[in-house]
Design a protein around this motif. Structure first.
Motif, PDB file in Angstrom:
ATOM      1  N   GLU A   1       0.830  -1.206   0.000  1.00  0.00           N
ATOM      2  CA  GLU A   1       0.000   0.000   0.000  1.00  0.00           C
ATOM      3  C   GLU A   1       0.863   1.254   0.000  1.00  0.00           C
ATOM      4  O   GLU A   1       1.867   1.318   0.701  1.00  0.00           O
ATOM      5  CB  GLU A   1      -0.910  -0.014   1.222  1.00  0.00           C
ATOM      6  CG  GLU A   1      -1.787   1.184   1.393  1.00  0.00           C
ATOM      7  CD  GLU A   1      -2.749   1.385   0.245  1.00  0.00           C
ATOM      8  OE1 GLU A   1      -2.721   2.471  -0.349  1.00  0.00           O
ATOM      9  OE2 GLU A   1      -3.527   0.472  -0.062  1.00  0.00           O
ATOM     10  N   GLN A   2       0.442   2.237  -0.752  1.00  0.00           N
ATOM     11  CA  GLN A   2       1.143   3.513  -0.821  1.00  0.00           C
ATOM     12  C   GLN A   2       0.685   4.469   0.284  1.00  0.00           C
ATOM     13  O   GLN A   2       1.417   5.376   0.658  1.00  0.00           O
ATOM     14  CB  GLN A   2       0.904   4.163  -2.190  1.00  0.00           C
ATOM     15  CG  GLN A   2       1.643   5.454  -2.380  1.00  0.00           C
ATOM     16  CD  GLN A   2       1.437   6.019  -3.773  1.00  0.00           C
ATOM     17  OE1 GLN A   2       0.657   5.499  -4.564  1.00  0.00           O
ATOM     18  NE2 GLN A   2       2.135   7.073  -4.073  1.00  0.00           N
ATOM     19  N   PHE A   3      -0.500   4.294   0.802  1.00  0.00           N
ATOM     20  CA  PHE A   3      -1.088   5.205   1.796  1.00  0.00           C
ATOM     21  C   PHE A   3      -1.061   6.634   1.273  1.00  0.00           C
ATOM     22  O   PHE A   3      -0.593   7.556   1.913  1.00  0.00           O
ATOM     23  CB  PHE A   3      -0.393   5.092   3.158  1.00  0.00           C
ATOM     24  CG  PHE A   3      -0.548   3.729   3.754  1.00  0.00           C
ATOM     25  CD1 PHE A   3      -1.776   3.287   4.191  1.00  0.00           C
ATOM     26  CD2 PHE A   3       0.536   2.883   3.856  1.00  0.00           C
ATOM     27  CE1 PHE A   3      -1.924   2.014   4.723  1.00  0.00           C
ATOM     28  CE2 PHE A   3       0.405   1.615   4.385  1.00  0.00           C
ATOM     29  CZ  PHE A   3      -0.837   1.178   4.825  1.00  0.00           C
TER      30      PHE A   3
ATOM     31  N   ASP B   1       6.754   3.147  -8.717  1.00  0.00           N
ATOM     32  CA  ASP B   1       8.201   3.127  -8.899  1.00  0.00           C
ATOM     33  C   ASP B   1       8.657   1.665  -8.961  1.00  0.00           C
ATOM     34  O   ASP B   1       8.511   0.930  -7.973  1.00  0.00           O
ATOM     35  CB  ASP B   1       8.880   3.843  -7.729  1.00  0.00           C
ATOM     36  CG  ASP B   1      10.393   3.809  -7.803  1.00  0.00           C
ATOM     37  OD1 ASP B   1      10.952   3.302  -8.798  1.00  0.00           O
ATOM     38  OD2 ASP B   1      11.018   4.305  -6.843  1.00  0.00           O
ATOM     39  N   PRO B   2       9.193   1.200 -10.097  1.00  0.00           N
ATOM     40  CA  PRO B   2       9.578  -0.208 -10.232  1.00  0.00           C
ATOM     41  C   PRO B   2      10.543  -0.694  -9.149  1.00  0.00           C
ATOM     42  O   PRO B   2      10.514  -1.862  -8.772  1.00  0.00           O
ATOM     43  CB  PRO B   2      10.229  -0.275 -11.610  1.00  0.00           C
ATOM     44  CG  PRO B   2       9.659   0.875 -12.362  1.00  0.00           C
ATOM     45  CD  PRO B   2       9.427   1.948 -11.324  1.00  0.00           C
ATOM     46  N   GLN B   3      11.402   0.181  -8.632  1.00  0.00           N
ATOM     47  CA  GLN B   3      12.352  -0.247  -7.602  1.00  0.00           C
ATOM     48  C   GLN B   3      11.660  -0.645  -6.306  1.00  0.00           C
ATOM     49  O   GLN B   3      12.202  -1.430  -5.529  1.00  0.00           O
ATOM     50  CB  GLN B   3      13.376   0.849  -7.341  1.00  0.00           C
ATOM     51  CG  GLN B   3      14.306   1.078  -8.508  1.00  0.00           C
ATOM     52  CD  GLN B   3      15.309   2.174  -8.227  1.00  0.00           C
ATOM     53  OE1 GLN B   3      15.153   2.972  -7.317  1.00  0.00           O
ATOM     54  NE2 GLN B   3      16.361   2.212  -9.025  1.00  0.00           N
ATOM     55  N   THR B   4      10.484  -0.125  -6.072  1.00  0.00           N
ATOM     56  CA  THR B   4       9.753  -0.455  -4.851  1.00  0.00           C
ATOM     57  C   THR B   4       9.380  -1.934  -4.819  1.00  0.00           C
ATOM     58  O   THR B   4       9.268  -2.526  -3.754  1.00  0.00           O
ATOM     59  CB  THR B   4       8.491   0.426  -4.723  1.00  0.00           C
ATOM     60  OG1 THR B   4       8.878   1.789  -4.817  1.00  0.00           O
ATOM     61  CG2 THR B   4       7.796   0.210  -3.398  1.00  0.00           C
TER      62      THR B   4
END
Length: 74
Positions: free
Chosen positions: A34-36, A63-66
């Motif tokens: 979750e990004q919140f 963001d792909p790195q996440t």
């Protein structure tokens, strides 16, 4: 061990209700990413989490790195 389920955006209204449904079934191992975006977790979500064995991974999944966080937490 049950089936692994990953919900992206699991604190939103629809996916939160899916998470509640899945958490009632012992055949699932649930992870919520979750990004919140709203800036905070709402009380209904945070009050519900301790009652269930659910892993929450915060982050910006645009963001792909996440997504690397998911590998580290699986």
């Amino acid at each position: 061990m049950g089936k692994k389920v990953l919900l992206l955006g699991g604190a939103g209204f629809i996916r939160f209700n899916i998470a509640k449904y899945l958490s009632e079934n012992q055949d699932y191992e649930l992870t919520i990413a979750e990004q919140f975006r709203r800036g905070k977790q709402d009380d209904l979500f945070t009050d519900w989490l301790p009652e269930h064995n659910i892993n929450v991974i915060p982050g910006d999944y645009t963001d792909p790195q996440t997504f690397d966080q998911l590998d580290n937490n699986s």
